[in-house]
Structures are given as C-alpha cells and as structure tokens.
Design a protein around this motif. Structure first.
Motif, PDB file in Angstrom:
ATOM      1  N   TRP A  60      -6.734  13.228  -7.292  1.00 38.92           N
ATOM      2  CA  TRP A  60      -6.165  12.305  -6.373  1.00 38.92           C
ATOM      3  C   TRP A  60      -4.494  12.288  -6.279  1.00 38.92           C
ATOM      4  O   TRP A  60      -4.027  12.084  -5.183  1.00 38.92           O
ATOM      5  N   ALA A  87      -0.853  13.843   0.970  1.00 36.47           N
ATOM      6  CA  ALA A  87      -0.679  12.917   2.090  1.00 36.47           C
ATOM      7  C   ALA A  87       0.392  12.467   2.697  1.00 36.47           C
ATOM      8  O   ALA A  87       0.855  12.165   3.673  1.00 36.47           O
ATOM      9  N   ILE A 127      -4.248   7.426 -13.493  1.00 38.16           N
ATOM     10  CA  ILE A 127      -5.177   6.838 -12.362  1.00 38.16           C
ATOM     11  C   ILE A 127      -6.637   6.555 -12.901  1.00 38.16           C
ATOM     12  O   ILE A 127      -7.213   5.457 -12.390  1.00 38.16           O
ATOM     13  N   ILE A 158       0.692   6.515  -6.853  1.00 42.70           N
ATOM     14  CA  ILE A 158      -0.460   7.570  -7.246  1.00 42.70           C
ATOM     15  C   ILE A 158       0.018   8.810  -6.995  1.00 42.70           C
ATOM     16  O   ILE A 158      -0.046   9.714  -7.866  1.00 42.70           O
ATOM     17  N   GLU A 160       1.915   1.830  -3.380  1.00 35.54           N
ATOM     18  CA  GLU A 160       0.998   2.257  -4.337  1.00 35.54           C
ATOM     19  C   GLU A 160       0.622   3.771  -3.981  1.00 35.54           C
ATOM     20  O   GLU A 160       0.391   4.447  -4.875  1.00 35.54           O
ATOM     21  N   MET A 161       0.645   4.337  -2.677  1.00 37.14           N
ATOM     22  CA  MET A 161       0.352   5.587  -2.466  1.00 37.14           C
ATOM     23  C   MET A 161       1.296   6.367  -3.146  1.00 37.14           C
ATOM     24  O   MET A 161       1.264   7.283  -3.765  1.00 37.14           O
ATOM     25  N   VAL A 200     -11.331  15.977  -0.227  1.00 37.15           N
ATOM     26  CA  VAL A 200     -12.070  14.763  -0.886  1.00 37.15           C
ATOM     27  C   VAL A 200     -13.613  15.079  -1.117  1.00 37.15           C
ATOM     28  O   VAL A 200     -14.310  14.919  -1.953  1.00 37.15           O
ATOM     29  N   SER A 209       2.422  15.022   4.358  1.00 40.97           N
ATOM     30  CA  SER A 209       1.979  15.403   5.562  1.00 40.97           C
ATOM     31  C   SER A 209       2.269  14.171   6.460  1.00 40.97           C
ATOM     32  O   SER A 209       2.047  14.604   7.850  1.00 40.97           O
ATOM     33  N   SER A 210       2.473  12.997   6.137  1.00 44.19           N
ATOM     34  CA  SER A 210       2.742  12.102   7.156  1.00 44.19           C
ATOM     35  C   SER A 210       4.276  11.760   7.747  1.00 44.19           C
ATOM     36  O   SER A 210       4.322  11.102   8.615  1.00 44.19           O
ATOM     37  N   PRO A 228       0.747  -1.292   0.073  1.00 44.50           N
ATOM     38  CA  PRO A 228      -0.161   0.020   0.002  1.00 44.50           C
ATOM     39  C   PRO A 228       0.977   1.418  -0.044  1.00 44.50           C
ATOM     40  O   PRO A 228       0.502   2.358  -0.616  1.00 44.50           O
ATOM     41  N   ILE A 229       2.106   1.495   0.584  1.00 43.75           N
ATOM     42  CA  ILE A 229       2.812   2.418   0.610  1.00 43.75           C
ATOM     43  C   ILE A 229       3.507   2.571  -0.736  1.00 43.75           C
ATOM     44  O   ILE A 229       3.501   3.852  -0.939  1.00 43.75           O
ATOM     45  N   LEU A 268      -7.333  17.537   4.433  1.00 45.02           N
ATOM     46  CA  LEU A 268      -7.423  16.681   3.291  1.00 45.02           C
ATOM     47  C   LEU A 268      -8.618  16.004   3.183  1.00 45.02           C
ATOM     48  O   LEU A 268      -9.146  15.811   1.983  1.00 45.02           O
ATOM     49  N   GLU A 269      -9.390  15.469   4.187  1.00 43.39           N
ATOM     50  CA  GLU A 269     -10.695  15.088   4.104  1.00 43.39           C
ATOM     51  C   GLU A 269     -11.796  15.883   3.342  1.00 43.39           C
ATOM     52  O   GLU A 269     -12.585  15.623   2.683  1.00 43.39           O
ATOM     53  N   LEU A 322      -3.635  15.078  -4.080  1.00 44.88           N
ATOM     54  CA  LEU A 322      -3.958  14.958  -2.681  1.00 44.88           C
ATOM     55  C   LEU A 322      -3.006  14.079  -2.184  1.00 44.88           C
ATOM     56  O   LEU A 322      -2.682  14.118  -0.864  1.00 44.88           O
ATOM     57  N   MET A 323      -2.604  12.852  -2.915  1.00 45.96           N
ATOM     58  CA  MET A 323      -1.710  11.858  -2.141  1.00 45.96           C
ATOM     59  C   MET A 323      -0.301  12.275  -2.111  1.00 45.96           C
ATOM     60  O   MET A 323       0.252  12.318  -1.054  1.00 45.96           O
TER      61      MET A 323
END
Lengths: 284, 298
Positions: free
Chosen positions: A248, A255, A41, A33, A29-30, A237, A258-259, A26-27, A233-234, A251-252
């Motif tokens: 997206w 994201a 996408i 994207i 893929e993130m 969306v 920001s993590s 998943p990381i 971020l929410e 946004l990713m």
C-alpha cells in the motif's frame, strides 16, 4: 457593533478552520502512508515509524508506474488533440452558419454529452468485438480503439464549450477577414482561434481530464500492453487482494505522483473550470 | 441580420464531428435499446444481432422484485438514489458555507480558495484508493482516529456490510463537495454589491439579506449545479468500483456498477442494457431541467 463584528470574524474563521481540517486530513494521511514502511501501516500507527522516501522510487517498478504513466499521457494527449480539432471545426459551423436542423443538431449534441457512460460502454464493446471477429484483427485493448472512444465521447462537451467561446467573438471580424480574402480555414485558425484561446483551454482541460481519469472504458478496453494509470493502480490492488503482496505504501506513492498532473491542470485553470462545469461536464 | 447567413456552409468542417457523435453516442444508444430487447447472454454475444428476441422481457424482469434481475435492480437503484441524494444534501450546504466564507475579506483568502478545490481536483481513482485504505478495519485511519476519540471500539468493518454505504458516501462527499463550492462562489461573486447596500439602507439584517437578496440571486446556478450533480452521481461508476472492485457489498452496489457487472461479469448484456435504458430515462428528468434552465439554443 464591534462585538458583532468580532463574533462574525470568529464564526467565519472557525468555518474556514473546519473546512481546512476536512480537506487536508485525508491528503496528509495519503502522504503519510506513501512515506511509511509497511510495518507501520500493518500495525496501525498514525504516523510513519520512519520516513521511507524510497517508496517514491520503488513504486515505479512495483506498480509498473512508468509504463502506465506513458500510456496515460499518450492516450490523453492524442485524444485531447483530436477532440479539440474536430470539435472546433464543428462548433465553428454550428455557431457561424445558418442551415436547416442547426438548432436540432446543437441540442442533440448537448443531449449526447449526458448519456450515462455505462449505456455507451456495453454497445461500443459489443460493436468493437464484432468488428474484431469480422476483420480478424485485434481492436479491443489497442490504443487506437481506446483513443477513438475518448475522442467520440469527449466531442459533445468540447463542442458545447467552443460554441460558447466563439459566440463571444463579434461577427464583424469574420466579415473583415473574408474581405481580406480569407477562406473559412484561415478565418478559423488565424483569426478566431487566438481570440477563443481561453475557451479552447477549457475544452482541452476537460477532454484531457476525461481521458486521464476514466475507469469505465479503460477497465474493459485496455490490456497489459496498453493499461492506463487509473485502471493500472486499481488492477494492482485487485492482484494484491487475489493473494499477491499488496504494498500500500508504494501504491500510495504512485497514486500521489499520478494525481499531480490532474491537480496542477485543475488549479492552474480554476477560474476557467466553472465554465466547463456549468456547460455540463458530468460524464463518468 | 448576420451576413454569414448567406455564405455557403462548409460541410467538410461539420462532417467529422457529426460522424463521431453519431458513431459514439447515438448509434450506441440505438444498439443498447436493441440489446435490451434480446436475451443476450454469453452464448449469443458473438452473434448478438440474432440473439433470441424477448421484447420487453428484460424490462419486466428488472421491474419484478423477485426475479434474479429485479432483486438486484431495485436495491442498486435505491443505492444510487441514496448516494446521489446524500452527495447533494451534504455537498450543497458545505459548498454554500465554504463559498460564503471565501466571499468575505479575510487573511489568506487566496490560499484557502485554492485549497478547497483540491479534493475535487484529485482524480477519483486516487482518492478512492486512499479512502479504501483509510476505511480498513482496525488499521485504517478512520478506525484509529475513532478509537483515539473513544467513538466505537475501533474495530468497525467499513468496507463490508451495512457500513459500506456510509463509507462510500463519506468518500464521495469529500471529493465532490467543491463542485458546489465552485458554482456557488462564482454565483456569489456575480451578485451586484449595490443590492446589498440598498438592502442595508432599507434596514435588512443579515438574515434578510440572505433570504431576499443572496438566495434569489444564486437560485439559478444552484438549480443547474443540483441537476448536473444528480446526473453525475446517479451515473457514478468510478468511486464504488475503486473502493469495492468487482465484488461490491450489496449495500454499496450502485446501479451503474451493477449494470457493469451484469454485462462484464455475468455476461448478461441484454438485462444490463435494459437497466441502462431505464437509468437513462431517469437521468432525462434532471437533464431536461438543466437544458431548460440554461435555455439552450436561444
């Protein structure tokens, strides 16, 4: 014996391999994207058609990332500072002095750290709006309101962690400091704080992450001028699903960026983290 | 005896903290209970102290499966319980397996040890968004990979209907299993090596060592982690909110999200407060288990 050792090695190697795939896919893929053009996408390509590094630049304006980031930093840093300072004083009294109801107070604090966030949000929102109407000033949506909520709900866990940290420091040090003429403030700041630093770090990290990751309170108690990253971020969306264009990829990219502070904090202090978790860091 | 017992208590150090805990934890709980006894809707919000008093009416409505409140309360309670049970039932074995692997000597152990924490370190507001995108029908990574592997037709609707709970659970297990991993790894490392040596001398096989040494030694931290995990997941608002927003599918609407929507979408604060009090009562069980296990106050 050798065969058995080999079989064991193979088994545990396979376990690690499977977990690595689970964790990483998943990381990856993130990140894919975040580096894709929207066309790849929408078409469902597994890899970006071409690498679009500009997403990491454009996200700052498209998702309003800079403002959200600054808001999150402000709110998290200020609330962490107040939480740790106030909880330190409280835990000092609870750990170093005897008085009636001391144990009851300590238990009450532990209990209050596990109250579901939703059971606090409804009344706090109501109380703030009442205060707002009574004083004719805007409260909900301001930084002080949000920060004070974070301080209030983070103090119990921080206090609990700091009680643990202080209890490991011998009481003889207190006596020596008092003999030298120190008062409680000097004792706490000059003698105990330097020794309790690892515990203080845990309390600070959990307070910081609590504010940084919060969605429950920030979704109701922020507005356009104070929105933090998590809810920003929410919100993006939500606006996109409401008919706007939803980028997206950018946004990713936002994201992922920001993590980074949360992940770095967490990994840097991973040995201390378990202490915080076992002290009951469960609030949403 | 501690000398400090004779010193004067510096109440000034205590007051700010106690006031804040009272203001942001205890007082809100009293207000929640009060709200739960009122018919508190949008018309009375501004004057909530004097909303019509309905006694236990909101609770009766919540427990009545056919009432407007109860018909949402029971399914969302069930969803929250299933969500929590799966987080523990899948996350705990995963954490145990990964921790056991990391408790052995192997090449690159330091790297994997940190790598396995990363999903937990990534904020839920980020990983939830990523999963939301990956679960999109047809173009999302999950459907694409399943199509590649010839599993299903690659057209599955994950974010609406009956699959939405599966999607929620997968996203949640991915981001929360390292919680158990961290706990169990710390516990495994504190088991004295001599115990295993003694066990081997007594002729115990690997299974015997696991059954009679490892499991009893880590039982307490496991109990603590299970009760904390239940509290965390039963109250989890963030992940369903990030993945489904304010219009969750019925199958993935969990109790905390439902309470939130009752309050802030339907403006039915009374019914929301009653459900919040009920969920607090449910959480009390693992809370007491936790407090007893860590033996607070001794």
């Amino acid at each position: 014996m050798i065969v058995r050792n080999l079989a064991q090695k193979f088994f545990w190697g396979a376990v690690v391999g499977v977990f690595t795939v689970i964790v990483l896919s998943p990381i990856v893929e993130m990140v894919f994207i975040s580096l894709s053009p929207m066309s790849s996408i929408d078409s469902g390509a597994l890899m970006p058609v071409h690498w679009m590094w500009s997403n990491y630049v454009d996200a700052w304006s498209t998702v309003n990332l800079l403002a959200y980031l600054l808001h999150s930093i402000l709110v998290s840093v200020v609330s962490t500072f107040f939480t740790v300072a106030i909880a330190l004083a409280l835990s000092f009294v609870l750990e170093r002095f005897y008085f009636r109801f001391r144990s009851a107070l300590a238990k009450m604090i532990l209990f209050s750290q596990m109250i579901p966030g939703i059971a606090l949000l409804l009344p706090i929102y109501l109380l703030y709006s009442t205060l707002q109407n009574a004083t004719h000033t805007s409260i909900i949506g301001t930084f002080p309101a949000l920060i004070s909520v974070y301080v209030g709900i983070s103090i119990p866990l921080a206090t609990w962690l700091l009680i643990g940290a202080l209890s490991g420091i011998p009481k003889e040090l207190d006596e020596a400091a008092y003999m030298d003429g120190a008062n409680n403030m000097t004792l706490l700041v000059k003698v105990l704080v330097p020794i309790a630093l690892p515990g203080i770090a845990v309390a600070a990290i959990f307070s910081f992450l609590g504010s940084w990751n919060d969605l429950l309170f920030s979704s109701v108690m922020t507005d356009n001028a104070t929105r933090t990253l998590a809810i920003g971020l929410e919100e993006y969306v939500g606006a996109g699903n409401g008919g706007g264009v939803l980028l997206w990829n950018q946004l990713m990219a936002g994201a992922v960026m920001s993590s980074i502070p949360a992940v770095l904090f967490f990994l840097a202090a991973q040995r201390l983290i378990v202490q915080g978790l076992s002290a009951g860091a469960v609030r949403q | 005896m501690r000398q400090s017992s004779v010193r004067r208590v510096p109440w000034g150090f205590l007051v700010p903290g106690v006031l804040l805990v009272a203001a942001y934890a205890l007082w809100p709980i009293i207000v929640t209970i009060y709200m739960s006894l009122e018919n508190l809707n949008i018309f009375f919000l501004a004057n909530w102290l004097h909303a019509p008093f309905v006694g236990v009416g909101n609770y009766v409505a919540a427990f009545e499966p056919n009432s407007p409140v109860g018909s949402v309360f029971w399914p969302t309670l069930e969803n929250a319980l299933v969500f929590s049970a799966c987080a523990i039932g899948i996350g705990l074995p995963m954490g145990f397996l990964a921790a056991s692997a990391m408790n052995r000597n192997m090449v690159g152990r330091a790297f994997f040890r940190v790598l396995f924490i990363v999903p937990y370190a990534i904020p839920v507001f980020v990983s939830g968004l990523a999963w939301r995108l990956m679960f999109m029908q047809q173009t999302g990574a999950v459907d694409r990979v399943m199509a590649l592997l010839h599993l299903g037709n690659g057209q599955t609707f994950w974010l609406i209907g009956s699959n939405s709970m599966v999607a929620l659970i997968i996203a949640n297990v991915w981001s929360s299993w390292p919680f158990f991993y961290l706990f169990i790894l710390a516990a495994l490392q504190s088991v004295p090596g001599e115990l295993y040596e003694a066990g081997r001398l007594d002729g115990a096989a690997a299974w015997g060592l696991l059954r009679y040494i490892t499991l009893p030694q880590i039982a307490k931290p496991v109990l603590i982690s299970v009760s904390l995990s239940f509290i965390y997941h039963f109250n989890n608002f963030s992940l369903p909110f990030v993945m489904f927003g304010t219009t969750p599918p019925n199958q993935a609407n969990t109790l905390p999200l439902n309470i939130y929507l009752f309050g802030f979408s339907n403006m039915q604060f009374g019914a929301g407060a009653a459900m919040a009090v009920i969920s607090m009562a449910i959480v009390l069980i693992p809370m007491i288990l936790y407090i007893r296990t860590v033996r607070v106050g001794n």
